[in-house]
Design an enzyme around this catalytic site. Structure first.
Site, PDB file in Angstrom:
ATOM      1  N   ARG A  91       0.919  -0.964  -0.108  1.00 45.64           N
ATOM      2  CA  ARG A  91      -0.049  -0.110  -0.490  1.00 45.64           C
ATOM      3  C   ARG A  91       1.248   1.116   0.393  1.00 45.64           C
ATOM      4  NH1 ARG A  91      -5.165   0.724   4.433  1.00 45.64           N
ATOM      5  NH2 ARG A  91      -5.708   0.193   2.275  1.00 45.64           N
ATOM      6  N   HIS A 118      -7.963   0.644  -6.231  1.00 46.34           N
ATOM      7  CA  HIS A 118      -8.001   0.113  -4.880  1.00 46.34           C
ATOM      8  C   HIS A 118      -8.181  -1.463  -5.444  1.00 46.34           C
ATOM      9  CE1 HIS A 118      -7.893  -1.606  -0.821  1.00 46.34           C
ATOM     10  NE2 HIS A 118      -8.612  -0.412   0.000  1.00 46.34           N
ATOM     11  N   GLN A 121      -9.756  -4.404  -2.855  1.00 46.82           N
ATOM     12  CA  GLN A 121     -11.232  -3.785  -2.116  1.00 46.82           C
ATOM     13  C   GLN A 121     -12.337  -4.472  -3.343  1.00 46.82           C
ATOM     14  OE1 GLN A 121     -11.698  -2.116   1.006  1.00 46.82           O
ATOM     15  NE2 GLN A 121     -14.032  -2.963   0.432  1.00 46.82           N
ATOM     16  N   ASP A 214     -17.719   6.189  -0.970  1.00 48.61           N
ATOM     17  CA  ASP A 214     -16.169   6.554  -0.004  1.00 48.61           C
ATOM     18  C   ASP A 214     -15.897   7.226   0.741  1.00 48.61           C
ATOM     19  OD1 ASP A 214     -13.978   5.277   0.568  1.00 48.61           O
ATOM     20  OD2 ASP A 214     -13.122   5.817  -1.405  1.00 48.61           O
ATOM     21  N   CYS A 254     -16.661   1.265   1.966  1.00 54.30           N
ATOM     22  CA  CYS A 254     -15.121  -0.131   1.673  1.00 54.30           C
ATOM     23  C   CYS A 254     -14.353   0.554   3.499  1.00 54.30           C
ATOM     24  CB  CYS A 254     -14.200   0.133   0.876  1.00 54.30           C
ATOM     25  SG  CYS A 254     -13.642   2.441   0.943  1.00 54.30           S
ATOM     26  N   ARG A 282     -12.684  -9.198   2.387  1.00 48.25           N
ATOM     27  CA  ARG A 282     -11.546  -8.679   1.751  1.00 48.25           C
ATOM     28  C   ARG A 282     -10.717  -9.999   2.418  1.00 48.25           C
ATOM     29  NH1 ARG A 282      -9.539  -3.254   2.152  1.00 48.25           N
ATOM     30  NH2 ARG A 282      -8.515  -4.949   1.502  1.00 48.25           N
TER      31      ARG A 282
HETATM   32  N1  NVA Z   1     -10.539   5.863  -1.141  1.00 51.14           N
HETATM   33  C1  NVA Z   1     -10.242   5.776   0.129  1.00 51.14           C
HETATM   34  C2  NVA Z   1      -9.782   4.240   0.543  1.00 51.14           C
HETATM   35  C3  NVA Z   1     -10.139   3.505   2.302  1.00 51.14           C
HETATM   36  C4  NVA Z   1      -9.798   2.402   2.092  1.00 51.14           C
HETATM   37  C5  NVA Z   1      -8.611   6.251   0.329  1.00 51.14           C
HETATM   38  O1  NVA Z   1      -7.387   6.175  -0.341  1.00 51.14           O
HETATM   39  O2  NVA Z   1      -7.848   6.675   1.488  1.00 51.14           O
END
Ligand code: NVA
Length: 306
Positions: A91, A118, A121, A214, A254, A282
């Site tokens: 990440r 992502h 997810q 989100d 998410c 997940r």
């Molecule tokens: N769009 C959010 C997703 C979090 C899982 C972020 O990038 O923080």
């Protein structure tokens, strides 16, 4: 993933959910390196538990100590990790860094979230929709809010790959990335799916089978909080807005969720919300991704850069 590969991963995820210890592709145990340069709860725990269930060793590499791109280059880190781990899960911020890692590790590299995408997810989300709706192709899914964020983009690509009609809805300044939208339409032309950007949130939600939102403030965007809250307010998923969707529509998020901001508490905690199934999924979805990659990595693991 191609449409056939995505369907295979989803089938495997459902199988692994029913029988979590049936496949042990990481038996040894072999290690999977997990690196987090941004906050995490679901991703770290679901990967760690899932890797253990696959017979492997979840190896947490502390992002701050490793200092990837600071102490040493992404390429050198990739070369080292590829000699220690069967898979690298990362990440981070820049998609280009992840691509560099993938080009030099010599083992599969999984995107555990970048600024741009992502995918893990969305695989879990698709599994959740399949469970609740019995299928994916032909369903309409609406993503509301910051349509330019990683989740909006991954829904466009993943949803159209599954043959879904994906609507993304955000205000000016938060609209879907044009290249991603074009690519999603191209994918849809082969799967029967469609990709549409819709400015008006009510129009976007009308008749939807699945409504997704989100956080308005993705990790790394904290300095823009005040402007984002003001700009995105009309896109909040309230009971009133949800009423425009099909009566049997399900709601995905998410997480982490901010009740009273992008989603009303009554919606997140209400009967149409499937967010806890989504969070559980997940693990099952990522186990399927890992098993799929390990099975198909043979041809790719022969040399650096392949
Ligand atoms: N769009 C959010 C997703 C979090 C899982 C972020 O990038 O923080």
């Amino acid at each position: 993933l191609s449409p056939a590969e995505q369907a295979a991963v989803l089938d495997l995820a459902a199988k692994l959910k029913a029988a979590p210890f049936d496949q042990r592709p990481l038996a040894g145990p072999r290690s999977v390196a997990m690196i987090f340069d941004k906050p995490t709860l679901r991703t770290q725990t679901s990967f760690a538990a899932g890797i253990a269930e696959l017979g492997g060793n979840p190896m947490l590499v502390e992002g701050r100590l490793a200092g990837i791109g600071i102490r040493e280059s992404v390429q050198d880190v990739a070369r080292v990790l590829g000699r220690q781990a069967a898979v690298v899960v990362w990440r981070t911020f820049l998609q280009s860094d992840l691509d560099q890692m993938a080009a030099h590790a010599g083992v599969p590299v999984v995107n555990a979230l970048t600024d741009d995408f992502h995918p893990c997810q969305v695989i879990a989300d698709l599994l959740t929709v399949r469970e609740h709706k019995g299928g994916l192709a032909g369903l309409t899914v609406t993503f509301l809010g910051d349509a330019a964020c990683n989740m909006g983009s991954s829904w466009l690509l993943g949803g159209t790959t599954a043959g879904m009609h994906v609507r993304v809805s955000g205000p000016d300044g938060y609209t879907a990335d044009a290249a991603v939208l074009a690519r999603a339409s191209e994918i849809g032309s082969a799967t029967g799916g469609t990709a549409t950007a819709v400015l008006d949130p009510v129009e976007a939600v009308t008749g939807a089978d699945v409504v997704v939102t989100d956080t308005w403030i993705s990790m790394g965007k904290e300095a823009e909080e005040a402007a984002r809250v003001a700009d995105l307010a009309p896109y909040a998923l309230t009971t009133r807005l949800l009423a425009a969707a099909r009566p049997d529509a399900i709601v995905l998020h998410c997480l982490p969720a901010y009740r009273g901001m992008e989603i009303a508490a009554e919606v997140l905690d209400g009967p149409q919300s499937v967010v806890w199934d989504e969070a559980e999924n997940r693990r099952h979805a990522q186990k399927a991704v890992l098993a799929f990659l390990l099975e198909h990595a043979g041809a790719d693991s022969s040399g650096e850069g392949s």
